[in-house]
Design an enzyme around this catalytic site. Sequence first.
Site, PDB file in Angstrom:
ATOM      1  N   THR A  86       0.868  -1.186   0.000  1.00 38.86           N
ATOM      2  CA  THR A  86       0.000   0.000   0.000  1.00 38.86           C
ATOM      3  C   THR A  86       0.904   1.235   0.000  1.00 38.86           C
ATOM      4  O   THR A  86       0.976   1.965   0.987  1.00 38.86           O
ATOM      5  CB  THR A  86      -0.926   0.024   1.243  1.00 38.86           C
ATOM      6  OG1 THR A  86      -0.132  -0.249   2.424  1.00 38.86           O
ATOM      7  CG2 THR A  86      -2.031  -0.994   1.150  1.00 38.86           C
ATOM      8  N   LEU A 153       5.154  -6.352  12.641  1.00 38.22           N
ATOM      9  CA  LEU A 153       6.526  -6.869  12.627  1.00 38.22           C
ATOM     10  C   LEU A 153       7.507  -5.816  12.124  1.00 38.22           C
ATOM     11  O   LEU A 153       7.142  -4.901  11.385  1.00 38.22           O
ATOM     12  CB  LEU A 153       6.622  -8.137  11.765  1.00 38.22           C
ATOM     13  CG  LEU A 153       6.308  -8.075  10.262  1.00 38.22           C
ATOM     14  CD1 LEU A 153       7.416  -7.440   9.455  1.00 38.22           C
ATOM     15  CD2 LEU A 153       6.050  -9.462   9.742  1.00 38.22           C
ATOM     16  N   ASN A 211       2.303   3.634  14.281  1.00 42.76           N
ATOM     17  CA  ASN A 211       3.451   4.084  13.481  1.00 42.76           C
ATOM     18  C   ASN A 211       3.684   5.587  13.630  1.00 42.76           C
ATOM     19  O   ASN A 211       4.826   6.043  13.689  1.00 42.76           O
ATOM     20  CB  ASN A 211       3.262   3.713  12.011  1.00 42.76           C
ATOM     21  CG  ASN A 211       3.757   2.296  11.745  1.00 42.76           C
ATOM     22  OD1 ASN A 211       4.255   1.629  12.655  1.00 42.76           O
ATOM     23  ND2 ASN A 211       3.632   1.831  10.510  1.00 42.76           N
ATOM     24  N   GLY A 260      13.198   6.377   7.981  1.00 44.99           N
ATOM     25  CA  GLY A 260      12.896   6.074   6.582  1.00 44.99           C
ATOM     26  C   GLY A 260      12.179   4.750   6.549  1.00 44.99           C
ATOM     27  O   GLY A 260      11.491   4.387   7.508  1.00 44.99           O
ATOM     28  N   CYS A 263       7.527   1.887   5.860  1.00 44.65           N
ATOM     29  CA  CYS A 263       6.290   2.114   6.618  1.00 44.65           C
ATOM     30  C   CYS A 263       6.116   3.535   7.130  1.00 44.65           C
ATOM     31  O   CYS A 263       5.147   4.200   6.754  1.00 44.65           O
ATOM     32  CB  CYS A 263       6.214   1.130   7.787  1.00 44.65           C
ATOM     33  SG  CYS A 263       5.977  -0.562   7.226  1.00 44.65           S
ATOM     34  N   LYS A 324      17.590   0.527   7.706  1.00 46.39           N
ATOM     35  CA  LYS A 324      18.053   0.064   9.012  1.00 46.39           C
ATOM     36  C   LYS A 324      18.826  -1.232   8.795  1.00 46.39           C
ATOM     37  O   LYS A 324      18.782  -1.803   7.694  1.00 46.39           O
ATOM     38  CB  LYS A 324      16.874  -0.127   9.966  1.00 46.39           C
ATOM     39  CG  LYS A 324      15.919  -1.232   9.576  1.00 46.39           C
ATOM     40  CD  LYS A 324      14.984  -1.453  10.741  1.00 46.39           C
ATOM     41  CE  LYS A 324      13.848  -2.355  10.401  1.00 46.39           C
ATOM     42  NZ  LYS A 324      12.954  -2.571  11.498  1.00 46.39           N
TER      43      LYS A 324
HETATM   44  P1  NAD Z   1       5.990  -5.750  -0.628  1.00 50.72           P
HETATM   45  O1  NAD Z   1       5.979  -4.684  -1.645  1.00 50.72           O
HETATM   46  O2  NAD Z   1       7.292  -6.289  -0.129  1.00 50.72           O
HETATM   47  O3  NAD Z   1       5.132  -7.006  -1.123  1.00 50.72           O
HETATM   48  C1  NAD Z   1       3.879  -6.907  -1.705  1.00 50.72           C
HETATM   49  C2  NAD Z   1       3.718  -8.078  -2.666  1.00 50.72           C
HETATM   50  O4  NAD Z   1       2.363  -8.146  -3.108  1.00 50.72           O
HETATM   51  C3  NAD Z   1       4.573  -7.973  -3.923  1.00 50.72           C
HETATM   52  O5  NAD Z   1       5.393  -9.122  -4.030  1.00 50.72           O
HETATM   53  C4  NAD Z   1       3.543  -7.904  -5.068  1.00 50.72           C
HETATM   54  O6  NAD Z   1       3.981  -8.563  -6.247  1.00 50.72           O
HETATM   55  C5  NAD Z   1       2.359  -8.621  -4.445  1.00 50.72           C
HETATM   56  N1  NAD Z   1       1.043  -8.340  -5.046  1.00 50.72           N
HETATM   57  C6  NAD Z   1       0.480  -7.141  -5.333  1.00 50.72           C
HETATM   58  N2  NAD Z   1      -0.759  -7.315  -5.849  1.00 50.72           N
HETATM   59  C7  NAD Z   1      -0.987  -8.654  -5.883  1.00 50.72           C
HETATM   60  C8  NAD Z   1      -2.081  -9.467  -6.308  1.00 50.72           C
HETATM   61  N3  NAD Z   1      -3.201  -8.954  -6.789  1.00 50.72           N
HETATM   62  N4  NAD Z   1      -1.963 -10.792  -6.205  1.00 50.72           N
HETATM   63  C9  NAD Z   1      -0.838 -11.366  -5.728  1.00 50.72           C
HETATM   64  N5  NAD Z   1       0.228 -10.648  -5.298  1.00 50.72           N
HETATM   65  C10 NAD Z   1       0.157  -9.312  -5.390  1.00 50.72           C
HETATM   66  O7  NAD Z   1       5.155  -5.160   0.609  1.00 50.72           O
HETATM   67  P2  NAD Z   1       5.399  -5.378   2.185  1.00 50.72           P
HETATM   68  O8  NAD Z   1       6.552  -4.577   2.646  1.00 50.72           O
HETATM   69  O9  NAD Z   1       5.343  -6.824   2.482  1.00 50.72           O
HETATM   70  O10 NAD Z   1       4.081  -4.672   2.749  1.00 50.72           O
HETATM   71  C11 NAD Z   1       2.797  -5.227   2.577  1.00 50.72           C
HETATM   72  C12 NAD Z   1       1.821  -4.479   3.465  1.00 50.72           C
HETATM   73  O11 NAD Z   1       2.152  -4.701   4.845  1.00 50.72           O
HETATM   74  C13 NAD Z   1       1.831  -2.964   3.268  1.00 50.72           C
HETATM   75  O12 NAD Z   1       0.537  -2.471   3.446  1.00 50.72           O
HETATM   76  C14 NAD Z   1       2.720  -2.476   4.404  1.00 50.72           C
HETATM   77  O13 NAD Z   1       2.415  -1.155   4.787  1.00 50.72           O
HETATM   78  C15 NAD Z   1       2.371  -3.441   5.505  1.00 50.72           C
HETATM   79  N6  NAD Z   1       3.406  -3.630   6.501  1.00 50.72           N
HETATM   80  C16 NAD Z   1       4.717  -3.726   6.110  1.00 50.72           C
HETATM   81  C17 NAD Z   1       5.699  -3.930   7.064  1.00 50.72           C
HETATM   82  C18 NAD Z   1       7.140  -4.032   6.659  1.00 50.72           C
HETATM   83  O14 NAD Z   1       8.009  -4.000   7.548  1.00 50.72           O
HETATM   84  N7  NAD Z   1       7.470  -4.161   5.378  1.00 50.72           N
HETATM   85  C19 NAD Z   1       5.359  -4.043   8.422  1.00 50.72           C
HETATM   86  C20 NAD Z   1       4.010  -3.981   8.784  1.00 50.72           C
HETATM   87  C21 NAD Z   1       3.046  -3.763   7.811  1.00 50.72           C
END
Ligand code: NAD
Length: 441
Positions: A86, A153, A211, A260, A263, A324
């Site tokens: 997102t 996480l 956050n 940075g 998130c 980080k």
């Molecule tokens: P990311 O970009 O690493 O992974 C997202 C994945 O979703 C990608 O591999 C993409 O190809 C896939 N995707 C998108 N649309 C799709 C669909 N229709 N079908 C199948 N796969 C699809 O993202 P992330 O860092 O894992 O973050 C995911 C969510 O979790 C975000 O909303 C983020 O804010 C939240 N979040 C992230 C963290 C973090 O530390 N990265 C921590 C807590 C919450």
Amino acid sequence: MRIAVIGTGYVGLVSGACFSDFGHHVVCVDQDEAKIEALHRGVMPIFEPGLDQLVGRNVRDGRLEFTTDLPSAVAEAEAIFIAVGTPSRRGDGHADLSYVYGATEEIAAALKRPAVVVTKSTVPVGTGDEVERIIRKTSPDAKAWVVSNPEFLREGAAIEDFKRPDRIVVGTEDAEAAEIMREVYRPLYLNKAPLLFTSRRTAELIKYAANAFLATKITFINEIADLCEVVGADVQDVSRGIGLDNRIGPKFLHAGPGYGGSCFPKDTLALLKTSEDYQAPLRIVEAVVSVNDTRKRAMGRKVIQALGGDARGKTVGLLGLTFKPNTDDMRDAPSISIVQALEDAGAKVRGYDPEGVEQARPLMPNVEFCATPYEAAKEADAVVIVTEWDVLRALNLDELRKTMRQPVLVDLRNVYPPQDAAEAGFRWYGIGKPGQNEVAA
Ligand code: NAD
């Protein structure tokens, strides 16, 4: 229990692997064929400590699968987690929900049995309502409950955080959905993780409030660090002095180059957009965003000052590029702004990072990447510690300085005591430390 996780990124892959390690049967779905193909070969698409072993073990035991075929994964699942990205929408900072809604449409069309559809992605208040509307419209007869279950996480410690969370937040007002979610997280009862049930909208907001609060804590201590520098106080002692107060706590009080990552920057912006839409101003968060933006660029100026005020023709070695340690994630890393500021001022940058180079390369095309910190320091007029990776915490400062053109160390994480740097012959600049320019060799 059968679980489908849509999106196999930092959150989806870790969640899926941990759920399978609890004994559930998990299918992780991604539309990125290269990612799934790599996972089939046992190659992790991201760097997260311990993840390859966790995935390998559960794949071998037949509890964890990877596919691009969303309908087949969804058809059997009792719980379907949406863990797609997102990011910030270009222009207005609103969370771009196109991936969430796109995935929802695909899920809705594939539902074959009663299931909870859970948003694990960080989504603005009201997104669950829209997810529910899409499902009702696409598959009016499907029995599906839409639940919010934000993820807390931290990259770099993601497995431990997922398995031993401070709390699990579940947003639903439906008793059947709550029961399924209890079943999903039952294995965590042993770890005494509190399961907090709230309304769906409340759960969505909890994630952003958490956050924004953490970003505020970091930004607060960063401003106090600036004050320390001008009044001759030590921010590390101030952090200790206030962090020992149980009401404040010691975490997120390490002054540095500004937050940075994937998130805080996007989530604070999205929260502000929500506050604007609902005309409920969040002036503290507005200040946090603005102070942090200014700070990242100011770190570039700090380096230029350490170079004597002119960076033209100078070479700077940047050590640690990811936002980080213990991740390869470069999203919104402060190093990007620092590189930009230095290059704008005419400097040449050499960079070192243990895991982030592949992701850093397209973001900083003029940087020369080096295999070791010592190589990055070669012929440099300054080295800058941007991210405190373990391998950067015990550098041989004498060896580092020997090959440099000028002995300047800018330590944006206060890894080295000024005296140690001075003894190794460095002119040392840190964050929020007294008498920086006096501690010279
Ligand atoms: P990311 O970009 O690493 O992974 C997202 C994945 O979703 C990608 O591999 C993409 O190809 C896939 N995707 C998108 N649309 C799709 C669909 N229709 N079908 C199948 N796969 C699809 O993202 P992330 O860092 O894992 O973050 C995911 C969510 O979790 C975000 O909303 C983020 O804010 C939240 N979040 C992230 C963290 C973090 O530390 N990265 C921590 C807590 C919450």
